[in-house]
Scaffold this active site. Structure first.
Site, PDB file in Angstrom:
ATOM      1  N   GLY A  40      79.096 -31.889 -50.570  1.00 25.06           N
ATOM      2  CA  GLY A  40      81.172 -32.340 -50.234  1.00 25.06           C
ATOM      3  C   GLY A  40      81.893 -32.590 -49.112  1.00 25.06           C
ATOM      4  O   GLY A  40      80.816 -33.257 -48.660  1.00 25.06           O
ATOM      5  N   GLY A  42      85.804 -32.968 -46.949  1.00 27.76           N
ATOM      6  CA  GLY A  42      87.313 -32.808 -46.944  1.00 27.76           C
ATOM      7  C   GLY A  42      88.258 -33.043 -45.842  1.00 27.76           C
ATOM      8  O   GLY A  42      87.436 -33.931 -45.258  1.00 27.76           O
ATOM      9  N   VAL A  47      79.613 -33.708 -46.132  1.00 26.28           N
ATOM     10  CA  VAL A  47      78.462 -32.549 -45.186  1.00 26.28           C
ATOM     11  C   VAL A  47      77.679 -33.315 -46.214  1.00 26.28           C
ATOM     12  O   VAL A  47      77.954 -33.671 -47.887  1.00 26.28           O
ATOM     13  CB  VAL A  47      78.794 -31.884 -46.323  1.00 26.28           C
ATOM     14  CG1 VAL A  47      77.837 -30.216 -45.975  1.00 26.28           C
ATOM     15  CG2 VAL A  47      79.844 -31.003 -45.426  1.00 26.28           C
ATOM     16  N   LYS A  62      77.323 -32.074 -41.574  1.00 32.85           N
ATOM     17  CA  LYS A  62      78.347 -32.251 -41.731  1.00 32.85           C
ATOM     18  C   LYS A  62      78.797 -33.067 -40.477  1.00 32.85           C
ATOM     19  O   LYS A  62      78.954 -32.929 -39.594  1.00 32.85           O
ATOM     20  CB  LYS A  62      79.255 -30.789 -40.831  1.00 32.85           C
ATOM     21  CG  LYS A  62      80.984 -30.688 -41.450  1.00 32.85           C
ATOM     22  CD  LYS A  62      81.882 -29.428 -41.001  1.00 32.85           C
ATOM     23  CE  LYS A  62      82.999 -29.836 -41.325  1.00 32.85           C
ATOM     24  NZ  LYS A  62      83.947 -28.382 -41.357  1.00 32.85           N
ATOM     25  N   ASP A 158      90.161 -18.782 -43.177  1.00 37.63           N
ATOM     26  CA  ASP A 158      89.767 -20.030 -44.019  1.00 37.63           C
ATOM     27  C   ASP A 158      88.943 -18.951 -44.995  1.00 37.63           C
ATOM     28  O   ASP A 158      88.085 -19.984 -45.886  1.00 37.63           O
ATOM     29  CB  ASP A 158      89.495 -21.294 -43.826  1.00 37.63           C
ATOM     30  CG  ASP A 158      90.030 -22.067 -45.137  1.00 37.63           C
ATOM     31  OD1 ASP A 158      91.016 -21.653 -45.805  1.00 37.63           O
ATOM     32  OD2 ASP A 158      89.658 -23.238 -45.345  1.00 37.63           O
TER      33      ASP A 158
END
Length: 293
Positions: A40, A42, A47, A62, A158
């Site tokens: 993933g 962002g 990651v 990460k 979050d």
């Protein structure tokens, strides 16, 4: 290693991707972790699945962006906050460091977390509403996690489906049916927000929309919206980021009567426009337990 290209915003964190190639031949992350496919990406970084060559275990690494605003501070605060957490429903951090860089390049910071075999909740909800009993189990795990987080004086800041991982039950031995991850914009007594407005628009609390700092009650509000989305299959406040924030500042979410009285009572309490009227994580957990009686 060529750093992964990162173009997505916060809503894309831990977005599921197809498995890529097998493990790379290089060992850039602390010369211990053999990087694999992208899991993933962002606003803060990417990651990647990785192999811990010291233990033989699969982990998630990460890798922080070097061009992000406050990139160095983001790395240090996330490590500082995450290392204080030790809970069965929170994805643990196991290591951190900096990756060696080529001549003229900037070192990339990284942190290592437990690899969770499964999917994030955002991915699962793309298929439609979840079973109420399963939703209750997921919410119970996250409320347990938030109770631990809040006792430490930390606000996750979050809470959203993309930051809730659902392990494959065959791979989870400690009873967690959901795990909380990503403390990248968490706050605490020692860590003030890095921006005047942070978090994900669709799950931001009314007080944050009005400019107040996120508190434990803000996490509870966001989780209430997540639970409602699980039960209905749609975001309680759809639309653009501006539209959803304006609607949330003025109105309570619509809770269908078909959910039943106990769900309605819990969700109304968690999404009360007044932060002081919302239950704590522990109180919400007790209310949730009544639903399954």
């Amino acid at each position: 290693m060529t750093p992964p290209v990162i173009t997505a915003g916060p809503e894309e964190v831990l977005k599921p991707t197809a498995d890529g190639p097998a493990w790379e031949d290089s060992y850039p992350a602390g010369r211990r972790y053999r990087l694999g496919p992208l899991l993933g990406y962002g606003s803060e970084g990417a990651v990647r699945k990785a192999l811990d060559t010291h233990t033989g275990r699969t982990v998630a690494v990460k890798i922080f962006r070097t061009d992000a605003v406050h990139s160095g501070e983001r790395f240090h605060r996330e490590v500082s906050i995450h290392r204080r957490l030790n809970h069965w429903a929170i994805v643990p951090m196991t290591d951190y460091g900096r990756m060696p860089a080529a001549a003229g390049a900037t070192e990339q910071a990284f942190m290592v977390m437990e690899y969770v075999e499964g999917r994030n909740l955002r991915h699962l909800l793309q298929k439609g509403p979840a079973d109420p009993a399963m939703t209750a189990a997921w919410m119970a795990s996250i409320l347990h996690a938030l109770s631990h987080v809040h006792r430490k004086g930390i606000v996750h800041n979050d809470i959203k489906p993309a930051n809730i991982l659902i392990p494959s039950l065959a791979n989870e031995r400690r009873g967690a049916v959901a795990k909380l991850t990503d403390f990248g914009i968490a706050t605490s007594r020692r860590h003030a927000p890095l921006a005047s407005l942070s978090g994900t628009a669709h799950y931001m609390s009314p007080e944050e929309v009005h400019g107040a700092q996120a508190t434990e009650a803000s996490d509870i509000y966001a989780l209430g919206l997540v639970a409602l989305e699980c039960l209905t299959g749609v975001k309680p406040f759809p639309g653009t980021p501006v539209e959803t924030m304006v609607a949330r500042a003025l109105n309570k979410p619509r809770i269908p009567y078909t959910l039943g009285r106990r769900w309605i009572v819990l969700l109304q309490a968690m999404t009360d426009l007044r932060p002081a009227e919302r239950p704590t994580a522990r109180q919400a957990l007790r209310m949730l337990h009544r639903i399954n009686r």
